[in-house]
Design an enzyme around this catalytic site. Structure first.
Site, PDB file in Angstrom:
ATOM      1  N   GLU A  93     -46.511  -2.864  25.170  1.00  0.00           N
ATOM      2  CA  GLU A  93     -47.178  -3.184  26.440  1.00  0.00           C
ATOM      3  C   GLU A  93     -46.732  -2.252  27.565  1.00  0.00           C
ATOM      4  O   GLU A  93     -46.398  -2.693  28.663  1.00  0.00           O
ATOM      5  CB  GLU A  93     -46.926  -4.646  26.811  1.00  0.00           C
ATOM      6  CG  GLU A  93     -47.469  -5.605  25.767  1.00  0.00           C
ATOM      7  CD  GLU A  93     -47.327  -7.071  26.125  1.00  0.00           C
ATOM      8  OE1 GLU A  93     -46.403  -7.417  26.876  1.00  0.00           O
ATOM      9  OE2 GLU A  93     -48.157  -7.864  25.642  1.00  0.00           O
ATOM     10  N   ASP A 108     -48.711 -14.083  19.493  1.00  0.00           N
ATOM     11  CA  ASP A 108     -47.977 -14.230  20.750  1.00  0.00           C
ATOM     12  C   ASP A 108     -47.864 -15.682  21.211  1.00  0.00           C
ATOM     13  O   ASP A 108     -48.580 -16.084  22.130  1.00  0.00           O
ATOM     14  CB  ASP A 108     -48.683 -13.386  21.838  1.00  0.00           C
ATOM     15  CG  ASP A 108     -47.824 -13.203  23.078  1.00  0.00           C
ATOM     16  OD1 ASP A 108     -46.633 -13.552  23.023  1.00  0.00           O
ATOM     17  OD2 ASP A 108     -48.347 -12.712  24.090  1.00  0.00           O
ATOM     18  N   GLU A 119     -46.341 -20.446  28.421  1.00  0.00           N
ATOM     19  CA  GLU A 119     -47.357 -19.476  28.809  1.00  0.00           C
ATOM     20  C   GLU A 119     -48.734 -19.837  28.254  1.00  0.00           C
ATOM     21  O   GLU A 119     -49.739 -19.709  28.949  1.00  0.00           O
ATOM     22  CB  GLU A 119     -46.939 -18.076  28.311  1.00  0.00           C
ATOM     23  CG  GLU A 119     -47.979 -17.019  28.559  1.00  0.00           C
ATOM     24  CD  GLU A 119     -47.575 -15.633  28.020  1.00  0.00           C
ATOM     25  OE1 GLU A 119     -46.437 -15.483  27.542  1.00  0.00           O
ATOM     26  OE2 GLU A 119     -48.410 -14.719  28.079  1.00  0.00           O
TER      27      GLU A 119
HETATM   28  C1  GCV Z   1     -42.511 -10.174  28.862  1.00  0.00           C
HETATM   29  C2  GCV Z   1     -46.790 -11.544  26.160  1.00  0.00           C
HETATM   30  C3  GCV Z   1     -46.675 -11.984  27.593  1.00  0.00           C
HETATM   31  C4  GCV Z   1     -45.938 -10.964  28.435  1.00  0.00           C
HETATM   32  C5  GCV Z   1     -44.573 -10.722  27.789  1.00  0.00           C
HETATM   33  C6  GCV Z   1     -44.803 -10.236  26.366  1.00  0.00           C
HETATM   34  C7  GCV Z   1     -43.493 -10.014  25.639  1.00  0.00           C
HETATM   35  O1  GCV Z   1     -47.659 -10.464  26.065  1.00  0.00           O
HETATM   36  O2  GCV Z   1     -47.961 -12.225  28.095  1.00  0.00           O
HETATM   37  O3  GCV Z   1     -45.806 -11.464  29.724  1.00  0.00           O
HETATM   38  O4  GCV Z   1     -43.816  -9.791  28.513  1.00  0.00           O
HETATM   39  O5  GCV Z   1     -45.530 -11.207  25.667  1.00  0.00           O
HETATM   40  O6  GCV Z   1     -43.097 -10.905  24.917  1.00  0.00           O
HETATM   41  O7  GCV Z   1     -42.891  -8.960  25.775  1.00  0.00           O
END
Ligand code: GCV
Length: 726
Positions: free
Chosen positions: A312, A386, A414
């Site tokens: 990411e 995720d 989340e």
């Molecule tokens: C910390 C998901 C979440 C992100 C998070 C990522 C990760 O994509 O939406 O906010 O980033 O996981 O675990 O690195």
């Protein structure tokens, strides 16, 4: 507990003026499961008072001092009496807290310590001349502290002390929280206020919260914390911040809590002035070595680094044509002389890789099994996508027998309704841990990978992404505390039953009254299936609205990366719905052991919970109950809504057993949950209907609005999102 209340009274005076019930005169949730109150049951109380007439506590350092304070506070409040600390050898029934090697011989003889490991403890009732004692013993101070918390929990739960014999050792070495806290105190995916770390006033100002945080973690056996986000800021590794981290480490140490930091891979450039962060560059290697030496000179028991790299948008070794292996081993070599570890995250997927996102982590890591340094753990999320309401277990578990793999769960919600939905997560955690990887035949549970027993691993770990913030009660939703508590208990023993954990938490947090514990425990246990039903039934996943992940967004198809779009995951079309991960599709199933592949591939044996995760199925496909897939989907969504209604009905009956404040809080939150469950049902079913072109099943209530209404909803300020993603 009183001192905490006093401390927060001033801060919340403003709030107090707004409410009819004064916050500081009632149980406000700050005390978590440790809010000891006087035992009301007279028989139980008298039993304990006669069993506990004095305390012998071995002398020692900071941890022993903490034990003394906890016993004074805990027993003082539970038994409403001031127990005296005595020398050994007098008359009377004593509580004896002492390390094994310091116990008198007549007591050591009675202790079976062969199975007792580091941090483990024994709690045993021993009848001797002079009295019937309860002995808490361990090999180390932290074991004594853990034993003390367990002992106090027994009292909170009104358990008999007679003939007590408990032997406990942690099954997992590293049991830690991961805070996704930024240095500006925002929290990525945080829904309970701001970060509790006040970097501005550290190191000089020690907020009482830091101490209470350490105490709460110790009470459930959590022994590590990564205080900063995995989307890391290199500044945390500068001397200015390391002094602040040291202050936290000093507070946490007596509670057995080690500090870990997130290491930004490009730190050698950003704060080191180098031109590259290439893991094979001699200057970079030296820079990390020096950095590790510097950290350990400030924090001698520093735990190590947690790293998100090439994921990411985070920098990583692949920016230099190197591999995750190169990156992890670079940091491992720097930490090894100090016994530090690297937790290298397997949550990687690339927009340049057109294969199914669910397959990418396995493809990156499994070929290098056995090549990582001994102090590297690969940290793997529970499922391959995720933290969805339900995912099959990650195929990496069991597939890397020569590398320690640690679990990453998400405690913050989340994808499970933020801090507004009551969803008891240990039920989800338990489902994952008890999944069978079949890597070494039947019974090769994920739990055995995590505790190292499947492949005789020495280094083991479990991490939970924290749900803690500055909210008065730490977690926003009063029931969010159960997820923190339950994570700790499962990290200690991944074989625990989530129902038993709920039982403990309810009794310690609210009351032992069976009229309360029974129904609320049932509600908690069913809450996880409810959220699956009203968000992602039958194996659907990642159909959340963009970025913030608040509410449904199955129609989203315009994000820059294909795998960020919900349409990528549900693949609804005129023929049907679901992601074909069999041989005719992405063949992600190939990454599982043959037995697991077979079970999920065959529609006859694939559990319906995972149907649309692994298969693209026609709308008129017949489910096991004879109904079409389309009807089944609507029935599940409706069931989720009805389950929340049942939760509300249960909670309404609980008014006599709960304090006013928490009763009202949970009532309001459950009503939000109901509103949002209906929103999910209506938005998803209306959208999917544009493909199925079928009528809703008769069991489903009519949607409250038209699809366009749901599509038009915008939440630019939904909490928890990284500012750069807005
Ligand atoms: C910390 C998901 C979440 C992100 C998070 C990522 C990760 O994509 O939406 O906010 O980033 O996981 O675990 O690195």
């Amino acid at each position: 507990m009183k001192q905490f209340l006093k401390l927060y009274t001033t801060t919340f005076l403003g709030l107090f003026l707004l409410t009819s019930t004064p916050l500081f005169s009632m149980s406000n949730g700050y005390g978590l499961w440790l809010d000891y109150t006087k035992i009301k049951d007279k028989v139980v109380l008298e039993g304990y008072r006669s069993q506990l007439q004095g305390i012998y506590l071995e002398e020692g350092g900071a941890t022993l001092k903490v034990i003394g304070e906890e016993l004074t506070m805990g027993l003082g409040t539970l038994l409403d009496t001031n127990l005296k600390f005595n020398a050994l050898g007098g008359d009377g029934n004593m509580l004896i807290v002492s390390k094994y090697m310091n116990l008198p011989k007549n007591l050591t003889e009675k202790m079976e310590v062969d199975d007792l490991k580091k941090e483990g403890y024994i709690i045993k009732n021993v009848d001797m001349e002079g009295g019937s004692h309860v002995v808490i013993t361990a090999r180390d101070d932290i074991g004594l502290l853990y034993g003390t918390f367990h002992f106090l929990r027994l009292l909170q739960m009104h358990k008999p002390l007679k003939n007590l014999e408990i032997v406990e050792s942690p099954k997992v070495d590293i049991r830690m929280l991961n805070h996704w806290d930024n240095l500006d105190r925002t929290i990525e995916r945080g829904y309970s206020g701001f970060s509790i770390w006040n970097w501005q006033t550290l190191p000089d100002y020690i907020d009482q919260r830091y101490i209470d945080y350490a105490r709460a973690n110790a009470s459930v056996g959590i022994n590590g914390t990564a205080v900063t986000s995995v989307n890391a800021n290199a500044l945390i590794l500068t001397p200015h911040y390391l002094e602040k981290v040291k202050a936290l480490a000093d507070v946490f140490r007596p509670y057995g809590l080690k500090v870990y930091l997130t290491a930004r891979f490009s730190a050698p450039i950003e704060i080191g002035g180098l031109k590259t962060a290439d893991p094979l560059d001699a200057k970079v290697i030296q820079w990390w070595k020096n950095k590790a030496d510097e950290i350990y000179s400030i924090i001698p028991d520093f735990g190590g680094f947690l790293v998100k790299a090439n994921s990411e948008g985070q920098p990583g070794p692949q920016n230099y044509g190197r591999t995750h292996l190169d990156g992890a081993n670079l940091l491992a070599d720097a930490l090894a002389p100090h016994n530090g570890v690297v937790m290298w995250r397997a949550f990687v997927y690339s927009e340049h890789d057109p294969t199914d996102r669910a397959k990418q982590a396995y493809n990156e890591f499994v070929p290098d099994d056995g090549k990582y340094r001994e102090n590297v753990l690969i940290q793997v999320k529970n499922g391959p996508i995720d933290f969805q309401p339900r995912e099959p277990f990650h195929p990496m578990f069991g597939a890397m027998p020569n590398t320690p793999l640690m679990m990453e769960f998400q405690i913050t919600k989340e994808y499970l309704g933020f801090a507004t939905h009551l969803v008891y997560l240990p039920k989800l955690f338990e489902e994952v841990l008890k999944s069978d990887t079949y890597r070494k035949g039947k019974g090769s549970l994920v739990a055995k990978v995590i505790d190292g027993s499947l492949n005789h691993k020495k280094l083991t770990g479990m991490a939970g992404v924290s749900n803690i913030g500055t909210d008065f009660n730490w977690t926003g939703h009063p029931f969010g505390q159960a997820d923190w508590y339950g994570f700790g208990r499962l990290a200690w023993n991944p074989y625990m039953d989530s129902k038993d954990i709920a039982d403990e938490w309810l009794r310690c947090t609210f009351t032992n009254d069976e009229h309360f514990v029974g129904p609320v425990k049932k509600m908690m246990m069913e809450s996880r299936e409810a959220v699956v039903n009203y968000m992602d039934p039958l194996g659907l996943h990642h159909i959340f609205d963009t970025g913030h992940h608040y509410g449904p967004g199955p129609w989203v198809d315009n994000l820059s990366r294909p795998e960020w779009n919900p349409v990528y995951y549900h693949k609804a079309d005129s023929l049907g719905i679901g992601f074909d991960r069999t041989k005719t599709g992405s063949d992600a199933l190939f990454q599982y052991a043959p037995e697991v592949q077979k079970m999920f591939t065959d529609l006859e044996t694939c559990p319906e919970e995972y149907l649309l995760w692994f298969h693209h199925v026609p709308w008129d496909y017949r489910l096991k109950n004879g109904r079409t897939l389309w009807d089944g989907l609507g029935i599940k969504y409706q069931k989720g809504v009805d389950q929340v209604r049942e939760m509300i009905a249960t909670w309404e009956q609980m008014k006599p057993y709960v304090d006013d404040l928490r009763y009202k809080q949970v009532t309001m939150l459950l009503n939000i949950q109901l509103k949002e469950a209906k929103w999910w049902r209506d938005a998803c079913m209306l959208y999917f209907q544009t493909f199925s072109k079928m009528d809703f099943p008769k069991e489903m209530e009519a949607p409250e609005h038209a699809l366009e209404y749901y599509r038009s909803l915008q939440f630019p300020y939904a909490p928890g999102i990284r500012p750069s993603w807005n």
